[in-house]
Motif scaffolding. Structure first.
Motif, short mmCIF file in Angstrom:
data_model
loop_
_atom_site.label_atom_id
_atom_site.label_comp_id
_atom_site.label_asym_id
_atom_site.label_seq_id
_atom_site.Cartn_x
_atom_site.Cartn_y
_atom_site.Cartn_z
N UNK A 209 0.71 -1.15 -0.08
CA UNK A 209 -0.02 -0.08 0.00
C UNK A 209 0.82 1.33 0.09
N UNK A 210 2.05 1.23 0.51
CA UNK A 210 2.66 2.53 0.47
C UNK A 210 4.10 2.36 -0.34
N UNK A 211 4.02 3.19 -1.24
CA UNK A 211 5.16 3.47 -2.50
C UNK A 211 6.68 3.89 -1.87
N UNK A 212 7.35 2.80 -1.84
CA UNK A 212 8.66 3.10 -1.47
C UNK A 212 9.65 4.02 -2.32
N UNK A 213 9.21 4.21 -3.34
CA UNK A 213 9.86 5.38 -4.42
C UNK A 213 9.38 6.70 -3.58
N UNK A 214 8.38 6.88 -3.31
CA UNK A 214 8.11 8.08 -2.65
C UNK A 214 8.55 8.40 -1.28
N UNK B 248 -13.38 12.48 -9.59
CA UNK B 248 -13.34 13.88 -9.35
C UNK B 248 -12.58 14.45 -8.10
N UNK B 249 -12.13 13.65 -7.22
CA UNK B 249 -11.50 14.19 -6.12
C UNK B 249 -9.85 14.08 -5.97
N UNK B 250 -8.76 14.88 -5.90
CA UNK B 250 -7.72 14.57 -5.78
C UNK B 250 -7.24 13.81 -4.65
N UNK B 251 -6.47 12.88 -4.60
CA UNK B 251 -6.08 11.88 -3.43
C UNK B 251 -4.46 11.91 -3.47
N UNK B 252 -3.59 12.39 -2.26
CA UNK B 252 -2.50 12.09 -2.06
C UNK B 252 -2.07 10.77 -1.88
N UNK B 253 -0.83 10.37 -2.29
CA UNK B 253 -0.60 8.91 -2.29
C UNK B 253 -1.62 7.87 -2.30
N UNK B 254 -2.14 7.67 -3.38
CA UNK B 254 -3.24 6.79 -3.59
C UNK B 254 -2.98 5.33 -3.40
N UNK B 255 -3.75 4.58 -2.72
CA UNK B 255 -3.41 3.18 -2.68
C UNK B 255 -3.54 2.50 -4.18
N UNK B 256 -2.91 1.12 -4.20
CA UNK B 256 -3.22 0.63 -5.37
C UNK B 256 -4.46 0.47 -5.94
N UNK B 257 -5.56 0.18 -4.85
CA UNK B 257 -6.85 0.08 -5.34
C UNK B 257 -7.29 1.33 -5.91
N UNK B 258 -7.03 2.54 -5.35
CA UNK B 258 -7.33 3.63 -5.80
C UNK B 258 -6.94 4.04 -7.09
N UNK B 259 -5.64 3.77 -7.37
CA UNK B 259 -4.89 4.09 -8.41
C UNK B 259 -5.72 3.42 -9.76
N UNK B 260 -6.39 2.20 -9.53
CA UNK B 260 -6.98 1.48 -10.51
C UNK B 260 -8.32 2.34 -11.03
N UNK B 261 -8.80 3.20 -10.29
CA UNK B 261 -10.01 3.86 -10.60
C UNK B 261 -9.64 5.42 -10.80
N UNK B 262 -8.27 5.62 -10.63
CA UNK B 262 -7.61 6.98 -10.92
C UNK B 262 -7.44 7.29 -12.37
N UNK B 263 -7.98 8.60 -13.01
CA UNK B 263 -7.55 8.96 -14.04
C UNK B 263 -6.39 9.94 -14.30
N UNK B 264 -5.73 9.90 -13.13
CA UNK B 264 -4.27 10.56 -12.93
C UNK B 264 -3.44 10.03 -12.23
N UNK B 265 -2.05 9.96 -12.44
CA UNK B 265 -0.96 9.42 -11.63
C UNK B 265 -0.19 10.16 -11.86
N UNK B 266 0.42 11.36 -11.13
CA UNK B 266 1.68 11.87 -11.30
C UNK B 266 2.32 12.11 -9.80
N UNK B 267 3.86 12.17 -9.89
CA UNK B 267 4.57 12.43 -9.00
C UNK B 267 4.98 13.75 -8.84
N UNK B 268 4.69 14.58 -7.60
CA UNK B 268 5.24 15.73 -7.65
C UNK B 268 6.12 15.94 -6.74
#
Length: 697
Positions: free
Chosen positions: A121-126, A157-177
């Motif tokens: 659930x927690x991205x080691x890259x971040x 339609x809602x922004x999510x910080x550090x989304x889980x893998x499950x949330x990313x499946x539904x996300x239309x954005x995936x960016x690293x800032x």
């Protein structure tokens, strides 16, 4: 003594600790979130190497197999060369921190991030991005930080910080800032054809999200209490500078306005040679210093010309795109090909279609996975008129390929509709600014040329920025020199409707939201222009696949029939492939992909599978073969491996004394299914089929 800080970050607790592990490094932290832990160290040599005139920063990121409770696969049971994923994470760590060291700090510096525990659930890259900044903050290494990274998604339609893998499946954005307290430092990611204004909001949502992490790093720095090293100030020899100015400034001003890259560089090299020849007798051993002054002239003159005169190195204004030429179908045997040329940048791109056996198998901390879309970017040395012994892909090639892959994957057809493995290869033949975006354009065209039904063509453009005080110039389709001498490199790829990928590196602070909004809008104008040029050659996917591409036909069978297709020990499926030459892939869902260059072979394989999985239907006629004769009737095979009983009473309209009076083993006979009992036994009748004709398929 261990020091630590904790911070709530988008509903999770992140802990940053120092003083317990790797204490001989100049700086070391362990960043934890959930069950994911990353050890990040920072070390810099005490002095710079004599004569060194660049900053040798190395960033390494490694995922230890034990972190996920695994033993490395293969014969060599230890971690070896980094995977593409690890290499891309190295770049995410490197790019935002590299500009934040003092200009005159030239000591060898190494950041090492090691994943020592990993959950899903927690991205080691971040966490590694955060850890790199924190390790530098608690060290004595001079660093203009802190910075922090965050992954931003958008779900419903809602922004999510550090989304889980499950949330990313539904996300239309995936960016690293990556951001500091006051500025965006880097952006990297993709989106599902999202409007520019939404992407801008996502970027600044990320900037706001990292602020608590930055405050936590500052707190940890105070607790650690390690003073920073003194860095000797840059001393300018004004007398030498004046002599270089007299000899070269006017000539350099003319040289930087030469439009052709090769001629411009040759003239600058000639001026440099003349100056060195004149001054070195009196300034022995100071060649690098003289070259540095000349480099400053080039930097100042190019930027000044753009800001004051509105004219760029090659004579364009800030919005004009270089001339574009496109060609498709130039490689006869490739499944799809395109040559995309923009100014002095050229990419030859080929698309190849394969079957499931061509999918890339990936072994990671989180288990094995498969990848069906691959984009490989190559940057041979001849593309810039150089030689090199290193021909294997490096970090740059992997990074550029990943960006282009991300830009194109959002327009791919669904796998169920187009069950191919797709590989794109881009060979840069010439380079003078943004070959990665040329790869996007050429990649899109090569897929359309191959007949891949992408949802829309994709183009990419590289934007630049020159900022001097309040004066700002946003540059469309930047040259290589403008990238080197500018303040921002902003690559945007997408369709006519929205963004599919972007990458931004900012070298200065003070790039406002308004400037970025303007840059995105100008990038859209340029992207639409490029799409128009591409459409002159190819505006949509060709209706048919290449003659040389495999044809894949998909059929479905009931899951309980999969074993019938495979057969005992694979006997049935092996027999089909040997008889037809096709490639067959069977999934647990009952989906079967049949691939072949020969349509007749494919049709035969389908028939053989249908025969193996067919089920009798009451009331339907079948042409069967008598397999066994008994006193009470005959067993007739109506499908391979499937037979039914024709009772003696169902052989004829008249009374039959002996079965063999009507049927013998091996006879072909037309029968009708008159019933199927609860045990699945099939009842057949010859009598009911008399006079009937088997309908044509």
């Amino acid at each position: 003594m261990e020091q630590k800080v904790q911070v709530e970050f988008s509903g999770r607790t992140i802990t940053i600790a120092t003083g317990k592990m790797a204490k001989q490094a100049n700086g070391a932290v362990v960043v934890s979130c959930g069950d994911t832990m990353v050890l990040v160290t920072a070390v810099a040599t005490k002095t710079a190497k004599e004569g060194q005139d660049f900053f040798p920063l190395t960033v390494n990121y490694q995922e230890k197999a034990y972190a996920g409770g695994k033993i490395p696969g293969g014969f060599f049971k230890r971690e070896a060369r980094p995977s593409d994923s690890e290499t891309l994470t190295c770049r995410l760590i490197d790019r935002p921190i590299r500009p934040l060291f003092p200009e005159n700090f030239l000591n060898d510096t190494q950041i090492m991030a090691t994943v020592i525990s990993a959950d899903k659930d927690n991205d080691p890259g971040i966490l590694s991005m955060i850890g790199a900044s924190a390790a530098l903050e608690v060290s004595d290494i001079p660093f203009f930080g802190p910075i922090a990274g965050v992954k931003v998604g958008r779900v419903d339609g809602e922004f999510v910080a550090n989304p889980t893998a499950e949330q990313l499946e539904k996300s239309d954005i995936e960016i690293v800032v990556a951001a500091s307290k006051d500025a965006i430092c880097m952006v990297e990611g993709g989106a599902a054809i999202v409007p520019e204004d939404v992407m801008l909001e996502a970027i600044f949502f990320g900037h706001a999200a990292v602020q608590p992490i930055l405050a936590a790093q500052e707190e940890l720095k105070k607790k650690a209490g390690v003073p920073k090293r003194e860095v000797a100030p840059i001393v300018v020899d004004e007398a030498l500078k004046a002599k270089v100015t007299d000899l070269a400034y006017a000539k350099m001003k003319e040289a930087v306005r030469i439009k052709a890259k090769g001629e411009r560089h040759d003239r600058i090299d000639a001026i440099t040679g003349e100056v060195l020849e004149t001054l070195l007798p009196d300034y022995e051993g100071r060649a690098k210093e003289i070259k540095g002054i000349l480099g400053d002239f080039e930097y100042t003159l190019v930027r000044e010309h753009i800001i004051k005169d509105g004219e760029r190195i090659d004579g364009r204004d800030t919005k004009t795109i270089r001339p574009i030429a496109t060609e498709a179908s130039l490689l006869p045997r490739a499944h799809g090909s395109a040559l995309f040329t923009r100014g002095e940048t050229q990419a030859l791109v080929a698309a190849t279609l394969g079957t499931s056996s061509d999918e890339q198998r990936i072994d990671s901390l989180y288990g094995e996975s498969k990848k069906r879309f691959l984009l490989h970017y190559n940057f041979p040395p001849f593309s810039v008129g150089e030689t090199s012994f290193r021909l294997a892909p490096g970090r740059r090639e992997i990074g550029h390929g990943a960006l282009a892959e991300r830009a194109l994957e959002r327009v791919l057809p669904k796998h169920d509709d187009f069950p191919y493995t797709i590989r794109i290869v881009s060979d840069t033949l010439e380079s003078n600014g943004s070959s990665s975006m040329a790869t996007v354009c050429g990649g899109s065209m090569s897929m359309m040329d191959a007949g891949i039904p992408i949802s829309a063509p994709v183009a990419g453009i590289a934007m630049g920025l020159i900022k001097e005080g309040d004066d700002v110039a946003i540059l469309s389709d930047i040259l290589g020199d403008e990238d080197h001498l500018g303040d921002m490199d902003f690559k945007v790829a997408g369709t006519a409707e929205g963004v599919t990928a972007l990458q931004m590196d900012i070298k200065i602070t003070g790039v406002s939201k308004e400037i970025m909004k303007k840059a995105l809008a100008q990038a859209r104008e340029g992207r639409l222009h490029i799409l128009g040029k591409m459409a002159e050659t190819l505006s949509a996917a060709r209706p048919d696949l290449s003659t040389y591409a495999p044809r894949i036909t998909t059929i479905w069978v009931k899951t309980d029939k999969i074993r019938d297709v495979i057969g005992s020990g694979g006997k049935n499926i092996r027999g089909i492939t040997e008889a037809t030459g096709v490639s067959i892939d069977i999934e647990d869902s009952g989906k079967i992909n049949i691939a072949s260059h020969d349509k007749a072979a494919c049709d035969l394989a389908i028939k053989m599978i249908r025969d193996l999985t067919a089920e009798a239907e009451e009331g339907k006629l079948y042409m069967g073969t008598v397999r066994k004769v008994m006193e009470f009737g005959a067993f007739v095979e109506i499908f391979p491996g499937t037979d039914g009983l024709v009772h003696i009473s169902e052989l004829d309209k008249e009374r039959v004394k002996n079965v063999t009076d009507i049927l013998n083993e091996g006879d072909k006979v037309l029968v009708k299914c008159i019933g199927i009992d609860k045990q699945g036994k099939i009842k057949l009748s010859r009598k009911e089929a008399l006079g009937a004709t088997l309908p044509e398929n």
